[in-house]
Scaffold this motif. Structure first.
Motif, PDB file in Angstrom:
ATOM      1  N   PHE A 101      43.909  38.476  46.878  1.00  0.00           N
ATOM      2  CA  PHE A 101      42.765  37.622  47.408  1.00  0.00           C
ATOM      3  C   PHE A 101      43.023  36.936  48.765  1.00  0.00           C
ATOM      4  CE2 PHE A 101      41.708  38.086  43.068  1.00  0.00           C
ATOM      5  CZ  PHE A 101      40.394  38.420  42.966  1.00  0.00           C
ATOM      6  N   SER A 102      42.326  37.153  49.868  1.00  0.00           N
ATOM      7  CA  SER A 102      42.637  36.341  51.023  1.00  0.00           C
ATOM      8  C   SER A 102      42.071  35.070  50.687  1.00  0.00           C
ATOM      9  CB  SER A 102      42.116  37.112  52.040  1.00  0.00           C
ATOM     10  OG  SER A 102      42.102  36.208  53.305  1.00  0.00           O
ATOM     11  N   MET A 103      42.920  34.017  50.960  1.00  0.00           N
ATOM     12  CA  MET A 103      42.640  32.537  50.541  1.00  0.00           C
ATOM     13  C   MET A 103      42.209  31.673  51.802  1.00  0.00           C
ATOM     14  SD  MET A 103      42.217  32.648  47.269  1.00  0.00           S
ATOM     15  CE  MET A 103      42.152  30.821  46.840  1.00  0.00           C
ATOM     16  N   GLU A 104      42.518  32.105  53.052  1.00  0.00           N
ATOM     17  CA  GLU A 104      42.490  31.405  54.252  1.00  0.00           C
ATOM     18  C   GLU A 104      40.957  30.906  54.174  1.00  0.00           C
ATOM     19  OE1 GLU A 104      43.495  31.788  58.836  1.00  0.00           O
ATOM     20  OE2 GLU A 104      43.669  33.626  57.657  1.00  0.00           O
ATOM     21  N   ARG A 105      40.906  29.520  54.264  1.00  0.00           N
ATOM     22  CA  ARG A 105      39.709  28.678  54.466  1.00  0.00           C
ATOM     23  C   ARG A 105      38.847  28.854  53.264  1.00  0.00           C
ATOM     24  NH1 ARG A 105      40.464  30.493  59.781  1.00  0.00           N
ATOM     25  NH2 ARG A 105      39.049  31.902  59.554  1.00  0.00           N
ATOM     26  N   ARG A 106      39.110  29.316  52.118  1.00  0.00           N
ATOM     27  CA  ARG A 106      38.259  29.455  50.869  1.00  0.00           C
ATOM     28  C   ARG A 106      38.417  28.123  50.303  1.00  0.00           C
ATOM     29  NH1 ARG A 106      35.670  34.098  51.924  1.00  0.00           N
ATOM     30  NH2 ARG A 106      37.051  35.938  52.272  1.00  0.00           N
ATOM     31  N   LEU A 107      39.425  27.470  50.280  1.00  0.00           N
ATOM     32  CA  LEU A 107      39.242  26.018  49.583  1.00  0.00           C
ATOM     33  C   LEU A 107      38.742  24.846  50.707  1.00  0.00           C
ATOM     34  CD1 LEU A 107      42.355  26.204  47.220  1.00  0.00           C
ATOM     35  CD2 LEU A 107      39.819  26.261  46.760  1.00  0.00           C
ATOM     36  N   PRO A 108      37.620  24.037  50.443  1.00  0.00           N
ATOM     37  CA  PRO A 108      37.187  23.217  51.482  1.00  0.00           C
ATOM     38  C   PRO A 108      38.204  22.147  51.426  1.00  0.00           C
ATOM     39  CG  PRO A 108      35.562  23.578  49.751  1.00  0.00           C
ATOM     40  CD  PRO A 108      36.722  24.354  49.204  1.00  0.00           C
ATOM     41  N   PRO A 109      38.284  21.630  52.600  1.00  0.00           N
ATOM     42  CA  PRO A 109      39.338  20.395  53.071  1.00  0.00           C
ATOM     43  C   PRO A 109      38.720  19.123  52.038  1.00  0.00           C
ATOM     44  CG  PRO A 109      37.955  20.708  54.967  1.00  0.00           C
ATOM     45  CD  PRO A 109      37.667  22.008  54.047  1.00  0.00           C
ATOM     46  N   ALA A 229      33.916  52.279  42.479  1.00  0.00           N
ATOM     47  CA  ALA A 229      32.857  51.719  43.274  1.00  0.00           C
ATOM     48  C   ALA A 229      33.066  50.321  43.645  1.00  0.00           C
ATOM     49  CB  ALA A 229      31.487  51.789  42.365  1.00  0.00           C
ATOM     50  N   ARG A 230      32.561  49.827  44.700  1.00  0.00           N
ATOM     51  CA  ARG A 230      32.549  48.374  45.198  1.00  0.00           C
ATOM     52  C   ARG A 230      31.781  47.313  44.534  1.00  0.00           C
ATOM     53  NH1 ARG A 230      35.565  47.299  49.486  1.00  0.00           N
ATOM     54  NH2 ARG A 230      34.166  45.470  49.837  1.00  0.00           N
ATOM     55  N   GLN A 231      30.705  47.966  43.868  1.00  0.00           N
ATOM     56  CA  GLN A 231      29.853  47.123  43.222  1.00  0.00           C
ATOM     57  C   GLN A 231      30.294  46.354  42.130  1.00  0.00           C
ATOM     58  OE1 GLN A 231      26.613  49.772  41.861  1.00  0.00           O
ATOM     59  NE2 GLN A 231      27.885  50.226  39.827  1.00  0.00           N
ATOM     60  N   GLY A 232      31.826  46.753  41.461  1.00  0.00           N
ATOM     61  CA  GLY A 232      32.259  46.112  40.517  1.00  0.00           C
ATOM     62  C   GLY A 232      33.683  45.584  40.750  1.00  0.00           C
ATOM     63  N   GLU A 233      33.883  45.332  42.187  1.00  0.00           N
ATOM     64  CA  GLU A 233      34.987  44.861  42.701  1.00  0.00           C
ATOM     65  C   GLU A 233      35.498  43.517  42.179  1.00  0.00           C
ATOM     66  OE1 GLU A 233      33.460  43.107  47.077  1.00  0.00           O
ATOM     67  OE2 GLU A 233      34.861  44.639  46.810  1.00  0.00           O
ATOM     68  N   PRO A 234      36.601  43.226  41.768  1.00  0.00           N
ATOM     69  CA  PRO A 234      37.049  41.922  41.484  1.00  0.00           C
ATOM     70  C   PRO A 234      36.476  40.770  42.145  1.00  0.00           C
ATOM     71  CG  PRO A 234      38.822  43.307  41.526  1.00  0.00           C
ATOM     72  CD  PRO A 234      37.779  43.893  42.403  1.00  0.00           C
ATOM     73  N   GLN A 235      36.161  39.554  41.329  1.00  0.00           N
ATOM     74  CA  GLN A 235      35.738  38.501  41.955  1.00  0.00           C
ATOM     75  C   GLN A 235      36.332  37.242  41.396  1.00  0.00           C
ATOM     76  OE1 GLN A 235      33.091  38.366  44.233  1.00  0.00           O
ATOM     77  NE2 GLN A 235      32.727  40.693  43.984  1.00  0.00           N
ATOM     78  N   LEU A 236      36.591  36.401  42.588  1.00  0.00           N
ATOM     79  CA  LEU A 236      37.376  35.152  42.122  1.00  0.00           C
ATOM     80  C   LEU A 236      36.309  33.980  42.479  1.00  0.00           C
ATOM     81  CD1 LEU A 236      40.100  33.408  41.471  1.00  0.00           C
ATOM     82  CD2 LEU A 236      40.575  33.434  43.802  1.00  0.00           C
ATOM     83  N   GLU A 237      36.032  33.121  41.244  1.00  0.00           N
ATOM     84  CA  GLU A 237      35.045  31.910  41.574  1.00  0.00           C
ATOM     85  C   GLU A 237      35.834  30.668  41.562  1.00  0.00           C
ATOM     86  OE1 GLU A 237      32.470  31.874  38.231  1.00  0.00           O
ATOM     87  OE2 GLU A 237      31.735  33.824  38.640  1.00  0.00           O
ATOM     88  N   LEU A 238      35.809  29.841  42.684  1.00  0.00           N
ATOM     89  CA  LEU A 238      36.189  28.662  42.885  1.00  0.00           C
ATOM     90  C   LEU A 238      35.335  27.410  42.679  1.00  0.00           C
ATOM     91  CD1 LEU A 238      38.436  29.854  45.985  1.00  0.00           C
ATOM     92  CD2 LEU A 238      39.136  29.721  43.633  1.00  0.00           C
ATOM     93  N   HIS A 239      35.767  26.411  41.970  1.00  0.00           N
ATOM     94  CA  HIS A 239      34.601  25.448  41.650  1.00  0.00           C
ATOM     95  C   HIS A 239      35.654  24.260  42.050  1.00  0.00           C
ATOM     96  CE1 HIS A 239      31.841  27.760  38.916  1.00  0.00           C
ATOM     97  NE2 HIS A 239      32.841  28.578  38.816  1.00  0.00           N
ATOM     98  N   THR A 240      35.150  23.706  43.129  1.00  0.00           N
ATOM     99  CA  THR A 240      35.958  22.548  43.767  1.00  0.00           C
ATOM    100  C   THR A 240      34.882  21.427  43.652  1.00  0.00           C
ATOM    101  OG1 THR A 240      35.306  23.273  45.883  1.00  0.00           O
ATOM    102  CG2 THR A 240      37.234  23.754  45.010  1.00  0.00           C
TER     103      THR A 240
END
Length: 367
Positions: A101-109, A229-240
Motif C-alpha cells: 500500500f502506498s501510504m504517502e499523505r494517506r494519514l492526515p496531519p 479483476a480489479r473490482q475486488g482489489e485489496p482495500q485498507l480502511e484508515l479511521h483517524t
C-alpha cells in the motif's frame, strides 16, 4: 475518608511514578513477575530454528490485540475521519503473498490512528475443486489466514510481526476483514520516509490428515493473480481522529512543544523492544508498541484549602486509564523451546488526568 484514599493507593496496580516514563526496566520486571522468573533467560537464534507458532498461540495473541484495540477506540467512533486506500499484490510464493500500500499523505496531519482494517475479497472455490474435497466436514474445510507486517530494515534484512489471524471456510466467498491497526502503527513509527506499507498474507493448513492436506491451497483472494479483476482489489480502511477538532480527547498537540504552561495531556511515546538486549530471542511479538506518556502541568487549587490532608502533595499529571500489552515469548523447558502468550498490565496509557500525589485515580482495565 483518609483510610479510603490509602485503600485506593494500595489497590492500584504498579505503574511508573507520576510524571515518569515507562522504561525498559519496568517492562522487564513486569514480564519476569508474570512468568515467575528471577532473571531474563538467555536464548540464541538456534533455539528458535524451525519453531512454528501454533494456531492456538496466534489466536490467543490476536484476540488480546483486538480487545486492546476495542478499548482504545471506545468513545471515538463518532468523531472519526475515514479514508480508503487501494493495494496490490506484489509477489506470491506457495501460500504466502505480499501486499503493498502506498501510504504517502494517506494519514492526515495532527491526527490519531483509531483503527485500520484490511479487506480482502475471497473468491469462490470452483465446484470441481470442492467435489475433490467433498469428504471433508464443514469443520475441516477451513484454512487459517494470517496477516503480518513486513519490516525492511536498513541492512536490507526483513522482520515480520503478527497483527491478525482468522479462519475462513472453503464454502464461503466475499469480503473478509482483518484488523491491521498494529501494522499501520509500526509503519508510522519504524519505517523510513515514503516507504510503503507491506503486509504478508499467508494461508495455513488448519487441520491434519490426508484429506485436508491441500484444502488450504484453494483459498484465493481477488486480484491475487495476473488475470485478477480489479473490482475486488485489496482495500485498507484508515479511521483517524482529528486532534485539532477534538482536543478534548486529552492528547497533546503534536505540533506544539511541551512547556511549563502545557496543560496535562497524553503524548506519543514509542517503546522499541527490538532495541532492548534482554528481549532478544525472548520477546517475539510485538517488535514495539505505542505506550504514550502523561506530560504537562495541572492547575493547583488555592491555598489554604477548606480541608487539609497532610499526606497530599500537589496535583500531578498521571495515567488514570490504561490497557494491557499482549506478548508472544519463547520459553525453554527441558531442552525444548515453546511459545507462550502473556499479557502485561498497565502498559498503554489510555487517558491522563490530574490527581493528588499519593491518591491515584483507580485505573480501568479492559475486561
Amino acid at each position: 475518608m483518609r483510610s479510603l484514599w490509602l485503600c485506593w493507593a494500595l489497590w492500584a496496580l504498579p505503574l511508573p511514578g507520576p510524571g515518569a516514563s515507562l522504561s525498559g526496566e519496568h517492562i522487564l520486571s513486569t514480564l519476569l513477575r508474570q512468568l515467575q522468573l528471577r532473571e531474563a533467560p538467555v536464548l540464541d537464534a538456534g533455539d528458535l530454528e524451525e519453531l512454528v507458532t501454533p494456531a492456538h498461540v496466534m489466536a490467543q495473541y490476536v484476540a488480546l490485540l483486538q480487545r486492546s484495540h476495542g478499548v482504545r477506540s471506545r468513545g471515538k467512533r463518532f468523531s472519526q475521519r475515514f479514508r480508503e486506500v487501494a493495494g496490490r499484490w506484489l509477489a506470491s510464493e506457495a501460500s504466502t503473498h505480499l501486499l503493498v500500500f502506498s501510504m504517502e499523505r494517506r494519514l492526515p496531519p495532527n491526527s490519531e490512528l483509531v483503527r485500520a482494517v484490511l479487506r480482502l475479497f475471497q473468491e469462490p472455490v470452483p465446484r470441481a475443486a470442492l467435489r475433490r474435497h467433498e469428504r471433508l466436514s464443514p469443520h475441516s474445510a477451513r484454512a487459517r489466514v494470517t496477516v503480518e507486517w513486513l519490516q525492511v530494515r536498513e541492512d536490507s534484512s526483513n522482520r515480520t510481526s503478527l497483527v491478525d489471524s482468522r479462519l475462513v471456510s472453503l464454502h464461503e466467498s466475499g469480503w473478509k476483514a482483518f484488523d491491521v491497526t498494529e501494522a499501520v502503527t509500526f509503519w508510522q513509527q519504524l519505517s523510513r520516509p515514503r516507504q510503503p506499507l507491506l503486509l504478508q498474507v499467508t494461508v495455513h493448513r488448519e487441520h491434519l490428515g490426508p484429506l485436508a492436506s491441500g484444502a488450504h491451497k484453494l483459498v484465493r483472494f481477488a486480484s491475487q493473480g495476473p488475470e485478477g479483476a480489479r473490482q475486488g482489489e485489496p482495500q485498507l480502511e484508515l479511521h483517524t481522529l482529528d486532534l485539532g477538532a477534538y482536543g478534548a480527547q486529552g492528547d497533546c498537540d503534536p505540533e506544539a512543544p511541551v512547556t511549563e504552561t502545557t496543560r496535562c495531556c497524553r503524548q506519543e511515546m514509542y517503546i522499541d523492544l527490538q532495541g532492548m538486549k534482554w528481549a532478544e530471542n525472548w520477546v517475539l511479538e510485538p517488535p514495539g508498541f505505542l505506550a504514550y506518556e502523561c506530560v504537562g502541568a495541572c492547575q493547583q487549587p488555592p491555598r489554604p484549602l477548606p480541608f487539609e490532608w497532610p499526606f497530599l502533595g500537589p496535583r500531578q499529571c498521571i495515567a488514570s486509564e490504561t490497557t494491557s500489552l499482549p506478548m508472544i515469548v519463547s520459553v525453554k523447558e527441558g531442552g525444548r523451546t515453546r511459545l507462550q502468550v502473556v499479557s502485561l498490565p498497565n502498559m498503554r496509557v489510555q487517558k491522563c488526568s490530574c490527581s493528588w500525589d499519593g491518591a491515584p485515580v483507580p485505573r480501568k482495565l479492559e475486561p
